[in-house]
Scaffold this motif. Structure first.
Motif, PDB file in Angstrom:
ATOM      1  N   GLY A  12       0.829  -1.190   0.000  1.00  0.00           N
ATOM      2  CA  GLY A  12       0.000   0.000   0.000  1.00  0.00           C
ATOM      3  C   GLY A  12       0.867   1.245   0.000  1.00  0.00           C
ATOM      4  N   ASP A  13       0.649   2.128   0.957  1.00  0.00           N
ATOM      5  CA  ASP A  13       1.437   3.356   1.054  1.00  0.00           C
ATOM      6  C   ASP A  13       2.728   3.166   1.846  1.00  0.00           C
ATOM      7  OD1 ASP A  13      -0.490   4.772  -0.364  1.00  0.00           O
ATOM      8  OD2 ASP A  13      -1.619   5.290   1.462  1.00  0.00           O
ATOM      9  N   ASN A  14       2.930   1.971   2.377  1.00  0.00           N
ATOM     10  CA  ASN A  14       4.111   1.708   3.204  1.00  0.00           C
ATOM     11  C   ASN A  14       5.264   1.238   2.316  1.00  0.00           C
ATOM     12  OD1 ASN A  14       5.879   1.230   5.281  1.00  0.00           O
ATOM     13  ND2 ASN A  14       4.860  -0.634   6.000  1.00  0.00           N
ATOM     14  N   HIS A  15       6.231   2.117   2.104  1.00  0.00           N
ATOM     15  CA  HIS A  15       7.398   1.811   1.267  1.00  0.00           C
ATOM     16  C   HIS A  15       8.438   1.120   2.157  1.00  0.00           C
ATOM     17  CE1 HIS A  15      10.259   3.447  -2.102  1.00  0.00           C
ATOM     18  NE2 HIS A  15      10.187   2.121  -2.069  1.00  0.00           N
ATOM     19  N   VAL A  16       8.476  -0.215   2.107  1.00  0.00           N
ATOM     20  CA  VAL A  16       9.259  -0.988   3.076  1.00  0.00           C
ATOM     21  C   VAL A  16      10.722  -1.100   2.681  1.00  0.00           C
ATOM     22  CG1 VAL A  16       9.456  -3.215   4.254  1.00  0.00           C
ATOM     23  CG2 VAL A  16       7.199  -2.286   3.728  1.00  0.00           C
ATOM     24  N   LEU A  17      10.996  -1.409   1.421  1.00  0.00           N
ATOM     25  CA  LEU A  17      12.373  -1.525   0.935  1.00  0.00           C
ATOM     26  C   LEU A  17      12.630  -0.457  -0.118  1.00  0.00           C
ATOM     27  CD1 LEU A  17      12.673  -5.412   0.538  1.00  0.00           C
ATOM     28  CD2 LEU A  17      13.429  -4.002   2.467  1.00  0.00           C
ATOM     29  N   LYS A  18      13.723   0.266   0.058  1.00  0.00           N
ATOM     30  CA  LYS A  18      13.990   1.437  -0.768  1.00  0.00           C
ATOM     31  C   LYS A  18      15.336   1.304  -1.476  1.00  0.00           C
ATOM     32  CE  LYS A  18      11.485   4.042   2.768  1.00  0.00           C
ATOM     33  NZ  LYS A  18      11.594   5.039   3.867  1.00  0.00           N
ATOM     34  N   GLY A  19      15.352   0.487  -2.506  1.00  0.00           N
ATOM     35  CA  GLY A  19      16.553   0.375  -3.328  1.00  0.00           C
ATOM     36  C   GLY A  19      17.685  -0.383  -2.676  1.00  0.00           C
ATOM     37  N   ILE A  20      17.401  -1.562  -2.128  1.00  0.00           N
ATOM     38  CA  ILE A  20      18.426  -2.346  -1.439  1.00  0.00           C
ATOM     39  C   ILE A  20      19.278  -3.097  -2.454  1.00  0.00           C
ATOM     40  CG2 ILE A  20      18.871  -4.210   0.193  1.00  0.00           C
ATOM     41  CD1 ILE A  20      17.660  -1.859   1.573  1.00  0.00           C
ATOM     42  N   SER A  21      20.590  -2.950  -2.335  1.00  0.00           N
ATOM     43  CA  SER A  21      21.541  -3.723  -3.131  1.00  0.00           C
ATOM     44  C   SER A  21      22.580  -4.334  -2.202  1.00  0.00           C
ATOM     45  CB  SER A  21      22.255  -2.844  -4.168  1.00  0.00           C
ATOM     46  OG  SER A  21      21.353  -2.357  -5.138  1.00  0.00           O
ATOM     47  N   ALA A  22      22.881  -5.616  -2.403  1.00  0.00           N
ATOM     48  CA  ALA A  22      23.873  -6.283  -1.560  1.00  0.00           C
ATOM     49  C   ALA A  22      24.271  -7.600  -2.202  1.00  0.00           C
ATOM     50  CB  ALA A  22      23.310  -6.538  -0.160  1.00  0.00           C
ATOM     51  N   GLN A  23      25.410  -8.121  -1.756  1.00  0.00           N
ATOM     52  CA  GLN A  23      25.863  -9.444  -2.177  1.00  0.00           C
ATOM     53  C   GLN A  23      25.977 -10.336  -0.946  1.00  0.00           C
ATOM     54  OE1 GLN A  23      29.562  -9.020  -4.317  1.00  0.00           O
ATOM     55  NE2 GLN A  23      28.556  -8.264  -6.167  1.00  0.00           N
ATOM     56  N   PHE A  24      25.591 -11.599  -1.109  1.00  0.00           N
ATOM     57  CA  PHE A  24      25.668 -12.582  -0.035  1.00  0.00           C
ATOM     58  C   PHE A  24      26.569 -13.713  -0.532  1.00  0.00           C
ATOM     59  CE2 PHE A  24      21.713 -10.272   0.218  1.00  0.00           C
ATOM     60  CZ  PHE A  24      21.670  -9.882   1.551  1.00  0.00           C
ATOM     61  N   GLU A  25      27.667 -13.919   0.154  1.00  0.00           N
ATOM     62  CA  GLU A  25      28.741 -14.766  -0.359  1.00  0.00           C
ATOM     63  C   GLU A  25      28.673 -16.181   0.198  1.00  0.00           C
ATOM     64  OE1 GLU A  25      32.196 -12.621   0.808  1.00  0.00           O
ATOM     65  OE2 GLU A  25      31.661 -10.828  -0.357  1.00  0.00           O
ATOM     66  N   PRO A  26      29.151 -17.163  -0.569  1.00  0.00           N
ATOM     67  CA  PRO A  26      29.165 -18.550  -0.083  1.00  0.00           C
ATOM     68  C   PRO A  26      30.269 -18.776   0.942  1.00  0.00           C
ATOM     69  CG  PRO A  26      30.148 -18.419  -2.272  1.00  0.00           C
ATOM     70  CD  PRO A  26      29.603 -17.059  -1.970  1.00  0.00           C
ATOM     71  N   GLY A  27      30.007 -19.700   1.858  1.00  0.00           N
ATOM     72  CA  GLY A  27      31.024 -20.094   2.827  1.00  0.00           C
ATOM     73  C   GLY A  27      31.173 -19.168   4.007  1.00  0.00           C
ATOM     74  N   VAL A  28      30.377 -18.097   4.063  1.00  0.00           N
ATOM     75  CA  VAL A  28      30.395 -17.195   5.217  1.00  0.00           C
ATOM     76  C   VAL A  28      28.964 -16.975   5.690  1.00  0.00           C
ATOM     77  CG1 VAL A  28      32.484 -16.001   4.449  1.00  0.00           C
ATOM     78  CG2 VAL A  28      30.261 -15.067   3.846  1.00  0.00           C
ATOM     79  N   THR A  29      28.825 -16.615   6.959  1.00  0.00           N
ATOM     80  CA  THR A  29      27.494 -16.341   7.503  1.00  0.00           C
ATOM     81  C   THR A  29      27.157 -14.876   7.246  1.00  0.00           C
ATOM     82  OG1 THR A  29      28.621 -16.133   9.639  1.00  0.00           O
ATOM     83  CG2 THR A  29      27.368 -18.144   9.240  1.00  0.00           C
ATOM     84  N   ASN A  30      26.167 -14.666   6.363  1.00  0.00           N
ATOM     85  CA  ASN A  30      25.692 -13.343   5.997  1.00  0.00           C
ATOM     86  C   ASN A  30      24.486 -13.008   6.869  1.00  0.00           C
ATOM     87  OD1 ASN A  30      27.153 -12.846   3.141  1.00  0.00           O
ATOM     88  ND2 ASN A  30      26.468 -14.975   3.227  1.00  0.00           N
ATOM     89  N   LEU A  31      24.581 -11.965   7.678  1.00  0.00           N
ATOM     90  CA  LEU A  31      23.498 -11.590   8.586  1.00  0.00           C
ATOM     91  C   LEU A  31      22.805 -10.327   8.107  1.00  0.00           C
ATOM     92  CD1 LEU A  31      24.947 -13.701  10.321  1.00  0.00           C
ATOM     93  CD2 LEU A  31      24.603 -12.215  12.306  1.00  0.00           C
ATOM     94  N   ILE A  32      21.476 -10.319   8.222  1.00  0.00           N
ATOM     95  CA  ILE A  32      20.680  -9.120   7.985  1.00  0.00           C
ATOM     96  C   ILE A  32      20.111  -8.694   9.331  1.00  0.00           C
ATOM     97  CG2 ILE A  32      18.738  -8.081   6.767  1.00  0.00           C
ATOM     98  CD1 ILE A  32      18.966 -10.304   4.687  1.00  0.00           C
ATOM     99  N   ILE A  33      20.450  -7.494   9.773  1.00  0.00           N
ATOM    100  CA  ILE A  33      19.994  -7.014  11.069  1.00  0.00           C
ATOM    101  C   ILE A  33      19.296  -5.668  10.904  1.00  0.00           C
ATOM    102  CG2 ILE A  33      21.872  -8.226  12.244  1.00  0.00           C
ATOM    103  CD1 ILE A  33      23.218  -5.490  12.723  1.00  0.00           C
TER     104      ILE A  33
END
Length: 248
Positions: A12-33
């Protein structure tokens, strides 16, 4: 590797994600906080196809998942393991039946081969001999370990964990964190963990993406997180009693 490029998502009017860009690499723990409402769970759901972003791309090893039809997504979905917040085990099934469920759905293995694979992953999460127990007979930590076992039973290339320590005591949380990190490194999985647990951040946060008000606000490692001058990140990190204790 997983890449997200300029992901936009609104409800609706709630813009939750605003142009997120990122890379998540193999063999490491990638955290989203991030704080409540920052968009971290929405980002995860966009990555696994539970939400469709209005703009942007999700790439699995350069394959554009976002633009695929539901049918075209099936091969990638079969490469994904998912640990849900509440473990999401089937109460009417035994541990073994829960583990064999994805194998029944997506493989043509013989029954003996499925049972062998179930035993292999149970051994990997230190739950040998628990095959015939039902979820109601398991502790919270054991349920999480069964959830991890089910998530890796198909030998996934990608593992997503949504608040894996929710509802667990600190000691059990450390066990789950350690297990996720070990499995990630052992099998070179691209692991993405959504969490608000600062203990997890400091223990296994090899790569951390901090979201604030739907934007990527900071990116770095657990070794860098306490040295940043990012005010919003500092407010989030040092609100934790754990961090206050560590810095005394």
């Amino acid at each position: 590797m997983i890449e997200v490029l300029n992901i936009e998502k609104s409800f609706g009017d709630n813009h939750v994600l605003k142009g997120i860009s990122a890379q998540f690499e193999p063999g490491v723990t990638n955290l989203i906080i991030g704080g409540s409402g920052s968009g971290k769970t929405t980002l995860l759901k966009c990555m696994v196809g539970l939400h469709q972003p209005e703009k942007g791309k999700v790439l699995y090893n350069e394959r554009n998942f976002t633009e695929m039809s539901m049918q075209e997504r099936i091969p990638i979905r079969q490469e994904i393991g998912m640990l849900f917040q509440n473990s999401a085990l089937f109460d009417s099934m035994t541990v073994e039946q829960n583990l064999m469920f994805p194998l029944d759905m997506f493989t043509n293995l013989k029954r003996s081969e499925k049972r062998k694979r179930a035993n292999e992953v149970l051994e990997r999460v230190n739950l040998e001999g628990k095959n015939k127990l039902f979820p109601a007979e398991l502790s919270g930590g054991m349920k999480k370990r069964v959830g991890i076992a089910r998530a890796i039973v198909m030998n996934p290339k990608y593992l997503f964990c949504d608040e894996p320590n929710s509802g667990l005591d600190p000691k059990t949380s450390l066990v789950i964190d350690g297990l996720i990190k070990e499995i990630t490194e052992e099998y070179q999985i691209t692991t993405v963990v959504v969490t608000h647990d600062m203990n997890s951040v400091m223990e296994i946060g090899q790569k951390i993406l901090f979201l604030h008000q739907g934007q990527k606000w900071w990116e770095g490692s657990n070794k860098e997180i306490t040295k940043t001058d990012n005010q919003e990140l500092n407010d989030f990190v040092f609100a934790s009693p754990l961090m206050e204790k560590l810095l005394k």
